[in-house]
Scaffold this motif. Structure first.
Motif, PDB file in Angstrom:
ATOM      1  N   VAL A 319      22.277 -10.053  -5.622  1.00 21.69           N
ATOM      2  CA  VAL A 319      21.698  -8.778  -5.955  1.00 21.69           C
ATOM      3  C   VAL A 319      20.417  -8.649  -6.972  1.00 21.69           C
ATOM      4  N   ASN A 320      19.193  -7.778  -6.646  1.00 23.03           N
ATOM      5  CA  ASN A 320      18.637  -7.633  -8.014  1.00 23.03           C
ATOM      6  C   ASN A 320      19.683  -6.488  -9.154  1.00 23.03           C
ATOM      7  N   PHE A 321      19.408  -6.435  -9.501  1.00 26.24           N
ATOM      8  CA  PHE A 321      20.394  -5.348 -10.969  1.00 26.24           C
ATOM      9  C   PHE A 321      19.203  -5.484 -11.181  1.00 26.24           C
ATOM     10  N   GLU A 322      18.145  -5.605 -11.668  1.00 25.81           N
ATOM     11  CA  GLU A 322      16.810  -5.458 -12.382  1.00 25.81           C
ATOM     12  C   GLU A 322      15.867  -5.556 -11.419  1.00 25.81           C
ATOM     13  N   LEU A 323      14.378  -4.780 -10.398  1.00 29.26           N
ATOM     14  CA  LEU A 323      13.772  -5.356  -9.870  1.00 29.26           C
ATOM     15  C   LEU A 323      13.082  -6.134 -10.943  1.00 29.26           C
ATOM     16  N   PRO A 324      12.312  -7.294  -9.924  1.00 31.06           N
ATOM     17  CA  PRO A 324      11.579  -8.343 -11.219  1.00 31.06           C
ATOM     18  C   PRO A 324      10.317  -7.549 -10.945  1.00 31.06           C
ATOM     19  N   ASN A 325       9.205  -7.948 -12.339  1.00 26.86           N
ATOM     20  CA  ASN A 325       7.631  -7.557 -12.432  1.00 26.86           C
ATOM     21  C   ASN A 325       6.894  -8.260 -11.887  1.00 26.86           C
ATOM     22  N   GLU A 326       7.332  -9.386 -11.188  1.00 30.58           N
ATOM     23  CA  GLU A 326       6.340 -10.296 -10.651  1.00 30.58           C
ATOM     24  C   GLU A 326       7.085 -10.444  -9.118  1.00 30.58           C
ATOM     25  N   PRO A 327       6.434  -9.885  -7.647  1.00 31.88           N
ATOM     26  CA  PRO A 327       6.772  -9.584  -7.021  1.00 31.88           C
ATOM     27  C   PRO A 327       7.113 -11.004  -6.607  1.00 31.88           C
ATOM     28  N   GLU A 328       6.664 -12.175  -6.775  1.00 35.82           N
ATOM     29  CA  GLU A 328       7.024 -13.307  -5.852  1.00 35.82           C
ATOM     30  C   GLU A 328       7.692 -14.240  -6.870  1.00 35.82           C
ATOM     31  N   THR A 329       8.829 -13.294  -7.946  1.00 35.98           N
ATOM     32  CA  THR A 329       9.977 -14.049  -8.394  1.00 35.98           C
ATOM     33  C   THR A 329      10.775 -13.424  -7.974  1.00 35.98           C
ATOM     34  N   TYR A 330      10.620 -12.186  -6.318  1.00 34.68           N
ATOM     35  CA  TYR A 330      11.803 -11.565  -5.695  1.00 34.68           C
ATOM     36  C   TYR A 330      12.327 -12.615  -4.711  1.00 34.68           C
ATOM     37  N   VAL A 331      11.219 -12.946  -3.999  1.00 32.54           N
ATOM     38  CA  VAL A 331      11.175 -14.694  -2.619  1.00 32.54           C
ATOM     39  C   VAL A 331      11.803 -15.505  -3.649  1.00 32.54           C
ATOM     40  N   HIS A 332      11.443 -15.681  -4.841  1.00 35.62           N
ATOM     41  CA  HIS A 332      12.508 -16.753  -5.169  1.00 35.62           C
ATOM     42  C   HIS A 332      14.040 -16.510  -5.457  1.00 35.62           C
ATOM     43  N   ARG A 333      14.033 -14.944  -5.334  1.00 34.89           N
ATOM     44  CA  ARG A 333      16.021 -14.541  -5.885  1.00 34.89           C
ATOM     45  C   ARG A 333      16.979 -14.512  -4.604  1.00 34.89           C
ATOM     46  N   ILE A 334      16.126 -14.441  -4.220  1.00 33.66           N
ATOM     47  CA  ILE A 334      16.517 -13.517  -2.386  1.00 33.66           C
ATOM     48  C   ILE A 334      16.938 -15.248  -1.972  1.00 33.66           C
ATOM     49  N   GLY A 335      16.055 -15.903  -2.221  1.00 30.03           N
ATOM     50  CA  GLY A 335      15.340 -17.133  -1.637  1.00 30.03           C
ATOM     51  C   GLY A 335      17.252 -18.006  -1.352  1.00 30.03           C
ATOM     52  N   ARG A 336      17.737 -17.645  -2.340  1.00 27.19           N
ATOM     53  CA  ARG A 336      19.578 -18.328  -3.412  1.00 27.19           C
ATOM     54  C   ARG A 336      20.283 -17.904  -1.694  1.00 27.19           C
ATOM     55  N   THR A 337      20.390 -16.832  -1.302  1.00 32.06           N
ATOM     56  CA  THR A 337      21.249 -17.048   0.050  1.00 32.06           C
ATOM     57  C   THR A 337      20.887 -17.563   1.304  1.00 32.06           C
ATOM     58  N   ALA A 338      21.102 -17.234   2.020  1.00 33.08           N
ATOM     59  CA  ALA A 338      20.694 -17.473   2.995  1.00 33.08           C
ATOM     60  C   ALA A 338      20.330 -19.343   3.958  1.00 33.08           C
ATOM     61  N   ARG A 339      20.760 -19.976   3.005  1.00 33.27           N
ATOM     62  CA  ARG A 339      20.670 -21.871   3.161  1.00 33.27           C
ATOM     63  C   ARG A 339      21.440 -22.378   3.990  1.00 33.27           C
TER      64      ARG A 339
END
Length: 387
Positions: A319-339
């Motif tokens: 869950v992104n409680f707050e969206l990151p200001n760098e879009p690459e960080t979003y990719v890193h974050r959601i990559g914690r699931t679906a492993r």
């Protein structure tokens, strides 16, 4: 599909892999390990969860195990540098597991804890040193460790190291390493500064790229919920309470203070939660991570830097409680699931206007798709009455 028993690894390593139930190499392991075994420098572009730890630890164990050497004390033969304490501990655990049948010694040195036991381990002599840059530089300055005899250098998560401001420490460490060495360099992204660093460290490297940074795992169900900033914590509670499938979730905040606040609010709502960030002691961080792995902590609230050390399978939701200001960080974050072949869900709570709407647009541009809009979860009657 490449089986580990086709990679010419030592019998002791093969036996350890079999005991762990690891029979098939991941793409980055299958492509990097054979060349690393030949002594080639490797430039690996891979996100967390692709199996890159084994891609560099197995060749190191193979090389050092094949040629035991009685080096002077305080002079490791292999050095693995990593940005976070949690990741350093996990790499140390991997070396223990994979090298169980080999007569090789290793230790992990990191900040946030006393250095006494680390100094003692170095004084006794080790083959493999896993370290965070700051503590390593401290112990080098004090004369507790020398890098004259390093045969293999690993730089893991290089992009995050530069994000965390370790470039000056890295330069000082690099100056003490022998020029004649093998270097294995791994990064999830390759911006200009990381590419420049790789160019200085590597000699004729084999480039291994397994997942483009701008793609997200196909098994991740992504959605965004638009909600006023002041109501985000209520929506988060309703989301978790209303979905029994959210058994192991990571919630991302931008700041350490925000992580503490969200964790406390979840606890007040009766949801088992713990915060993990740089201001927490190493013991507190490890306790939170152990509880998350064991299932006694249902929600881990993390900042981006701390999360780079989280390597836990079975994360059902991000869950992104707050969206990151760098879009690459979003990719890193959601990559914690679906492993490890599992599916996962990524939910972003976004304010309808302001900066977060801009961040969302940048994220969708990077991943080349629109994120579906989800409905706001309904509050339970008890929760609605309490508000």
């Amino acid at each position: 599909m490449t089986a580990f028993d086709t990679l010419s690894l030592r019998p002791e390593i093969q036996a350890a892999l079999a005991q762990l139930g690891h029979h098939t190499a991941t793409p980055i392991q299958a492509r990097a390990i054979p060349h690393a075994l030949e002594g080639r420098d490797i430039l690996g572009i891979a996100q967390t969860g692709t199996g890159k730890t084994a891609a560099f630890t197995l060749p190191i164990l193979q090389r050092l195990g094949a040629a035991p050497s009685a080096l002077p004390l305080r002079m490791p033969r292999a050095l693995i540098l990593t940005p976070t304490r949690e990741l350093a501990v996990q790499i140390g655990e991997s070396i223990t597991n994979y090298g169980v049948g080999l007569k090789l010694s290793h230790t992990v040195i990191l900040g946030g804890v006393g250095q006494g036991s680390q100094v003692k381990a170095l004084a006794n002599g080790i083959d493999i040193l896993v370290a965070t840059p700051g503590r390593l530089l401290d112990l080098m300055t004090q004369g507790h460790v020398r890098l004259d005899k390093v045969e293999v250098l690993v730089l893991d998560e290089a992009d995050r190291m530069l994000d965390m401001g370790f470039i000056h420490s890295l330069r000082k460490i690099m100056a003490k390493l022998p020029a004649n060495r093998q270097t294995l360099f791994f990064s999830a992204t390759m911006p200009a500064d990381v590419s420049e660093l790789a160019g200085k460290m590597l000699r004729d490297p084999l480039r291994v790229e397994v997942t483009p940074v701008s793609t997200t795992a196909e098994r991740i169900e992504q959605k965004v919920i638009f909600v006023p900033a002041a109501e985000k914590r209520h929506v988060l509670v309703d989301l978790i309470r209303g979905d029994a499938g959210m058994q192991r979730s990571i919630v991302f905040t931008r700041t350490k203070h925000g992580a503490n606040r969200v964790s406390a609010q979840l606890e007040q709502a009766g949801i088992e939660a713990a915060a993990i960030h740089g201001n927490k002691s190493q013991n507190a961080r490890q306790k939170a991570l152990d509880g998350f792995r064991a299932g006694t902590v249902r929600v881990l609230v993390a900042t981006d830097i701390a999360a780079r050390g989280i390597d836990v399978d079975g994360v059902t939701h991000v869950v992104n409680f707050e969206l990151p200001n760098e879009p690459e960080t979003y990719v890193h974050r959601i990559g914690r699931t679906a492993r490890a072949g599992a599916s996962g869900v990524a939910v972003s709570l976004c304010t309808a206007d302001g900066d977060e709407r801009i961040y969302l647009r940048d994220i969708e541009k990077l991943i080349r798709k629109s994120i579906p809009v989800g409905e706001r979860p309904e509050a339970t009657p008890q929760a609605a009455a309490a508000r």
